[in-house]
Write an enzyme that holds these catalytic residues in place. Structure first.
Site, PDB file in Angstrom:
ATOM      1  N   ARG A 197      56.221  73.481 -39.434  1.00  0.00           N
ATOM      2  CA  ARG A 197      57.323  73.842 -38.672  1.00  0.00           C
ATOM      3  C   ARG A 197      58.681  73.886 -39.376  1.00  0.00           C
ATOM      4  NH1 ARG A 197      58.137  73.589 -32.846  1.00  0.00           N
ATOM      5  NH2 ARG A 197      55.835  72.909 -32.662  1.00  0.00           N
ATOM      6  N   ASP A 236      49.992  61.583 -37.542  1.00  0.00           N
ATOM      7  CA  ASP A 236      51.419  61.903 -37.212  1.00  0.00           C
ATOM      8  C   ASP A 236      51.775  63.118 -36.350  1.00  0.00           C
ATOM      9  OD1 ASP A 236      50.987  64.107 -38.692  1.00  0.00           O
ATOM     10  OD2 ASP A 236      51.904  63.203 -40.527  1.00  0.00           O
ATOM     11  N   HIS A 240      52.251  76.812 -42.840  1.00  0.00           N
ATOM     12  CA  HIS A 240      52.519  77.080 -41.277  1.00  0.00           C
ATOM     13  C   HIS A 240      53.498  75.917 -40.855  1.00  0.00           C
ATOM     14  CE1 HIS A 240      49.691  73.728 -41.258  1.00  0.00           C
ATOM     15  NE2 HIS A 240      50.064  73.189 -40.390  1.00  0.00           N
ATOM     16  N   HIS A 299      47.734  80.899 -39.805  1.00  0.00           N
ATOM     17  CA  HIS A 299      47.677  80.088 -38.645  1.00  0.00           C
ATOM     18  C   HIS A 299      48.341  81.110 -37.738  1.00  0.00           C
ATOM     19  CE1 HIS A 299      49.188  77.149 -35.732  1.00  0.00           C
ATOM     20  NE2 HIS A 299      48.715  76.425 -36.623  1.00  0.00           N
ATOM     21  N   GLU A 351      45.368  56.227 -40.480  1.00  0.00           N
ATOM     22  CA  GLU A 351      46.269  57.085 -41.321  1.00  0.00           C
ATOM     23  C   GLU A 351      47.585  56.465 -41.372  1.00  0.00           C
ATOM     24  OE1 GLU A 351      45.793  61.472 -43.140  1.00  0.00           O
ATOM     25  OE2 GLU A 351      46.915  61.272 -41.504  1.00  0.00           O
ATOM     26  N   GLU A 410      56.760  65.195 -37.823  1.00  0.00           N
ATOM     27  CA  GLU A 410      55.632  64.202 -38.198  1.00  0.00           C
ATOM     28  C   GLU A 410      56.160  63.016 -38.811  1.00  0.00           C
ATOM     29  OE1 GLU A 410      53.821  68.348 -38.080  1.00  0.00           O
ATOM     30  OE2 GLU A 410      55.589  67.454 -38.835  1.00  0.00           O
TER      31      GLU A 410
END
Length: 420
Positions: free
Chosen positions: A220, A102, A218, A251, A124, A138
């Site tokens: 977004r 994604d 991490h 990250h 996936e 995503e």
């Protein structure tokens, strides 16, 4: 697809570390399976983390777009990926394009293929939260990719059901399991790699005699206040539980580091480090008592190692783990995070219920099913079996490339592209 003397060409497109981990077993399986010929194109949406995984599995991309920019925007990632992949596909003229998951790379890979009339295989496929803004971007990336794909390879039966509910044709959907389990089982079967953080964790934990909380955060959609609350929760846990060792590979994105690091400074029982190689991280999961994460892949990996997963999100596209009891959604509220960690560390019954639950995500044969599904869909090869979650995990390790015999998609070797 059309026949050629070199077999049918399969272009595999990826750009981030999670994609590389999940694509690697398929690249290896294709390398062992004629007449399908792999060509690998990476966008470099991640850079050093992507390269680490390719090096680990002995994969040398044929095309490397190198699109990474400092503080890059989603629009920039999209346009650079789309333009670069258009050029690659025009040159390679593949018979089929494979994308995974994604990411923005997955979406643009599928879109570039669609623009050139090429069939798309989506690994996936079928994950959904039903909230377009979570995870961001995503959820939209995978929905759009589903509209572009010709063959949908889902990790679980419930992901298949999601696609059928959206009107996807049943004959174009196969449950393969997740190739991340193939990769994980291969890596953790090998001895631990030399790694400073892993060595320090093993030394300070007394090789398992001290409880270890492994943390990654991490995403977004958590930037800003949510990540600040995660940092505050870690500080509280470190203060209240000096015997607990908290391991925090952070990250490299400066937006993440500037938010999550200030609250945890100065605690002797919090080990802060840069991201580690995939092999080292897999062994860190083996050494952990509990995993606290917002990562989708880790929700799948940790249960295979018998590690309870507390998910730093309010929803997940991987509900199978929650339903099976291997994972628990805790969100990003500090009080809720602390309470969930306390419960697992203090209540052996609650811990065992999660640690011993059946992993619904794979059996180590997803790469075999993936390649068989591609061969069946676009040639006369027999149909593969479907993955059915079972109480026992079967280990079929990925075979690494021999020293000096790194895998390449074709004889072209690494080629740098501008991505514009």
């Amino acid at each position: 697809m059309t026949d050629s003397s070199d077999g049918r060409t399969v272009l595999l497109v990826y750009g981030t570390r999670p994609e590389a981990i999940k694509m690697a077993p398929v690249v290896h399986e294709l390398g062992r399976t004629g007449p399908l010929r792999p060509v690998v194109a990476v966008t470099g949406q991640h850079r050093s983390m992507l390269d680490q995984v390719n090096d680990l599995f002995g994969i040398v991309p044929d095309y490397d777009l190198g699109i990474l920019r400092d503080r890059q925007s989603l629009a920039g990632v999209t346009t650079r990926s789309l333009g670069g992949l258009e050029s690659v596909m025009a040159e390679v003229r593949p018979d089929v394009v494979v994308v995974q998951g994604d990411t923005t790379t997955a979406f643009t890979g599928a879109l570039a293929a669609f623009y050139q009339g090429l069939p798309v295989v989506h690994m996936e496929a079928g994950l959904r939260t039903e909230d377009p803004a979570s995870p961001f971007p995503e959820e939209i990336n995978r929905r759009l990719t589903s509209q572009l794909a010709d063959l949908h390879l889902t990790p679980t039966p419930s992901a298949r059901a999601n696609l059928l509910a959206e009107g996807i044709r049943p004959e174009s959907v196969l449950v393969t399991g997740n190739t991340v389990i193939d990769a994980l089982l291969h890596v953790t079967a090998a001895p631990p790699p030399p790694d400073r953080l892993l060595a320090e964790v093993r030394q300070r934990s007394g090789d398992g005699r001290r409880q270890v909380l492994l943390v990654t955060a991490h995403r977004r959609e958590s930037w800003g206040e949510p990540l600040a609350r995660v940092g505050a929760a870690l500080a509280r846990l470190a203060e209240q539980r000096p015997e607990l060792l908290i391991v925090l590979p952070v990250h490299r994105n400066p937006v993440v580091r500037e938010t999550v690091l200030p609250p945890v400074e100065g605690f002797p029982n919090i080990l802060v480090a840069d991201p580690v190689d995939y092999a080292a991280f897999a062994h860190l999961m083996k050494a952990a008592t509990v995993v606290l994460t917002d990562s989708g892949g880790i929700q799948e990996e940790a249960p295979s190692l018998g590690k309870p997963v507390l998910v730093l999100r309010d929803n997940t596209e991987r509900p199978e783990g929650v339903q099976a009891g291997t994972a628990c959604l805790v969100g990003t509220e500090s009080n809720r995070i602390v309470a969930a960690v306390d419960r697992l560390l203090d209540d052996p019954v609650a811990y065992a219920a999660m640690a011993e639950a059946i992993n619904p995500y794979g059996d180590g044969q997803a790469a075999r099913r993936t390649v068989a599904a591609i061969a069946h869909r676009f040639s006369d090869a027999p149909a593969p079996d479907s993955f059915v979650p079972r109480p026992r995990t079967i280990t079929i390790p990925v075979q690494p490339a021999a020293p000096g015999q790194e895998l390449t998609g074709s004889a072209a070797g690494r080629r740098e592209e501008s991505g514009t």
